[in-house]
Design an enzyme around this catalytic site. Structure first.
Site, PDB file in Angstrom:
ATOM      1  N   SER A 240      12.606  16.538 -27.362  1.00 19.84           N
ATOM      2  CA  SER A 240      13.567  17.245 -26.513  1.00 19.84           C
ATOM      3  C   SER A 240      14.417  16.206 -25.790  1.00 19.84           C
ATOM      4  O   SER A 240      14.181  15.008 -25.898  1.00 19.84           O
ATOM      5  CB  SER A 240      12.825  18.098 -25.483  1.00 19.84           C
ATOM      6  OG  SER A 240      12.270  17.263 -24.488  1.00 19.84           O
ATOM      7  N   LYS A 241      15.380  16.703 -25.048  1.00 16.43           N
ATOM      8  CA  LYS A 241      16.300  15.844 -24.286  1.00 16.43           C
ATOM      9  C   LYS A 241      15.551  14.836 -23.397  1.00 16.43           C
ATOM     10  O   LYS A 241      16.056  13.753 -23.120  1.00 16.43           O
ATOM     11  CB  LYS A 241      17.200  16.721 -23.409  1.00 16.43           C
ATOM     12  CG  LYS A 241      18.532  16.996 -24.061  1.00 16.43           C
ATOM     13  CD  LYS A 241      19.481  15.827 -23.810  1.00 16.43           C
ATOM     14  CE  LYS A 241      20.687  15.834 -24.747  1.00 16.43           C
ATOM     15  NZ  LYS A 241      21.054  14.501 -25.202  1.00 16.43           N
ATOM     16  N   ARG A 242      14.370  15.254 -22.995  1.00 15.61           N
ATOM     17  CA  ARG A 242      13.544  14.405 -22.145  1.00 15.61           C
ATOM     18  C   ARG A 242      13.271  13.049 -22.795  1.00 15.61           C
ATOM     19  O   ARG A 242      13.056  12.045 -22.138  1.00 15.61           O
ATOM     20  CB  ARG A 242      12.203  15.122 -21.948  1.00 15.61           C
ATOM     21  CG  ARG A 242      11.636  15.159 -20.585  1.00 15.61           C
ATOM     22  CD  ARG A 242      10.459  16.130 -20.487  1.00 15.61           C
ATOM     23  NE  ARG A 242       9.885  16.564 -21.762  1.00 15.61           N
ATOM     24  CZ  ARG A 242       8.935  15.902 -22.428  1.00 15.61           C
ATOM     25  NH1 ARG A 242       8.461  14.787 -21.960  1.00 15.61           N
ATOM     26  NH2 ARG A 242       8.475  16.388 -23.570  1.00 15.61           N
TER      27      ARG A 242
END
Ligand code: GLU
Length: 468
Positions: A240-242
């Site tokens: 994910s963007k994380r």
């Protein structure tokens, strides 16, 4: 069950929903489909799944096509718009109605909700499935799905997966407003496009049970399904963007060449023995569904850098320059002038060896990009004092008539250093500062040969003029 249409030429497809940028997982799915088709003289088709009118945008379609093009994945024919085929989807729903493999369902949303409340553990069963007395009222078309037995998929990656048919409801294929559902659209399109192999993320596996029921109901041969595990981040959690970059464009902006991304992405979830570094021809030859693993692959930036460094180091000069031009254009940087390009070309053998990404290469190539008079940065300036400038002066005199080969320049520099009672390093530092104005550079002799006699001497002169 016709699970292996081996008699048909291979046709694969990539079917993105145009709701954003091209995700790295999508790029990998596209790559797998492309490799599978291209390695077998087959076709790789593109279908834009734009039926979600609220979320689909032309900009997203453009971004996806741009991403695929950047990655070097060419598709056959024009991209197909799913929404443009909605009449065909509806036509198939009506065909199924006529054939009795589907039926009209007049249940209202309220009736369905009430049924569900009364039967919490069961999938909805329409009272209209076997009704003969039909009202003149709006209706949806539902698939007459098998109630007994199991639906089984022989997945090329997941193996045999099955679901009990009493766990699935009779899905709607055409809504009461006349619009086809996504499940129907996918199957009709895959059939009409002649798709033989559906390679996609395993988040679609549950949809597949639904989809094969439609294939079977229509008597259409099922394609081979290969559901690939999703990509995870370095910590083993779903990407994910994380985790930082997840869009292909972000990887492009970090300066990984497309060929390196193809190599790296191919290895994300697929393997061919211990081979880590390979070119397109090898990938096409080796790629097979049997090499796709069942465990999620982890994105590993160190590995990516390594693969990238290998490709930069082994790429043909002309190809590398083209990739560099593209990178500069993509990052809105000023294009290279003729002179900068000539100097970079001359230094390319040295630059290629060290750089793992294009920004690293450009960093090393700064000496070739700057114009005279070169302004040494703070760090480089430290090596320029009156003593070192004196040495540069001596070197200038010594190489005035040199043949400008690496060897001869090195000899001359060694001699000047010796005459001044210092090691070569003590001369190389100010020489580097004068030539490049910075401290990250290829070797001073590589710079001198790349810049040529006139420019090198002029840069030395600029510094020695300041001596005294
Ligand atoms: N449009 C779907 C997606 O973007 C892919 C559907 C498919 O490959 O069948 O996830």
């Amino acid at each position: 069950m016709s699970d292996t249409p081996a008699d048909r030429p291979v046709v694969t497809r990539f079917a993105p929903s145009p709701t954003g940028y091209l995700h790295i997982g999508g790029a990998r799915t596209a790559l797998f489909n492309w490799l599978y088709a291209r390695g077998r003289g087959g076709k790789f088709l593109l279908r834009i799944e734009d039926t979600d009118r609220a979320r689909s945008t032309p900009e997203a379609t453009e971004a996806i096509l741009k991403g695929l093009t950047w990655l070097g994945l060419d598709w056959d024919g024009d991209p197909i718009s799913q929404i443009a085929r909605k009449d065909r989807h509806a036509e198939v729903a009506r065909e199924m109605l006529a054939a009795g493999t589907a039926y009209k369902c007049f249940s209202t949303p309220e009736e369905i909700a009430a049924w569900r409340e009364a039967n919490p553990r069961q999938p909805f069963q329409s009272p209209w499935r076997d009704a003969t007395d039909l009202p003149d009222a709006p209706y949806a078309i539902r698939l007459r799905a098998p109630r007994d037995g199991e639906t089984v998929i022989d997945d090329a990656v997941q193996g045999q997966v099955r679901v009990a048919n009493d766990q699935l409801d009779d899905m709607i294929i055409l809504r009461s407003d006349g619009t086809p559902t996504y499940m129907l659209a996918v199957v009709v399109d895959d059939h009409d496009m002649g798709v033989t192999h559906v390679i996609r993320g395993d988040d679609h596996l549950t949809n597949t049970f639904r989809q094969v029921q439609i294939f079977d109901a229509m008597g259409w041969p099922r394609p081979v399904f290969a559901h690939i595990p999703l990509i995870h981040g370095e910590d083993g959690k779903k990407l994910s963007k994380r985790h930082g970059a997840v869009g292909l464009h972000e990887f492009a902006a970090m300066g990984y060449p497309p060929a390196a991304m193809r190599n790296y992405l191919a290895r994300l979830g697929w393997s061919h023995g211990d081979d880590e570094l390979f070119d397109d021809a090898q990938a096409r030859e080796w790629f097979d569904l049997s090499g796709i693993g069942r465990a999620p692959a982890r994105l590993d930036f160190k590995k990516l850098e390594h693969v990238s460094g290998h490709h930069i180091g082994t790429m043909e000069d002309a190809d590398l320059l083209a990739v560099l031009d593209q990178f500069l254009a993509d990052t809105d940087a000023v294009p290279l002038t003729r002179q900068q390009r000539d100097r970079i070309t001359a230094a390319l053998p040295a630059l290629k060896e060290k750089a793992r990404t294009l920004p690293q290469l450009l960093d090393q190539a700064r000496f070739a990009l700057v114009e005279r008079p070169v302004e040494p940065d703070e760090k480089a300036s430290k090596s320029l004092d009156s003593v070192s400038r004196g040495m540069l002066s001596a070197l200038t005199a010594a190489v005035q008539h040199a043949s400008w080969t690496r060897d001869e320049l090195e000899q001359a520099a060694k001699q000047v250093a010796e005459e001044n009672g210092v090691g070569l390093g003590k001369l190389a530092a100010p020489l580097r500062a004068a030539l490049a104005g910075c401290t990250t550079t290829p070797s001073v002799f590589d710079m001198m040969t790349a810049l040529g006699r006139e420019e090198s001497l002029a840069r030395l002169q600029d510094q020695t003029d300041l001596a005294g």
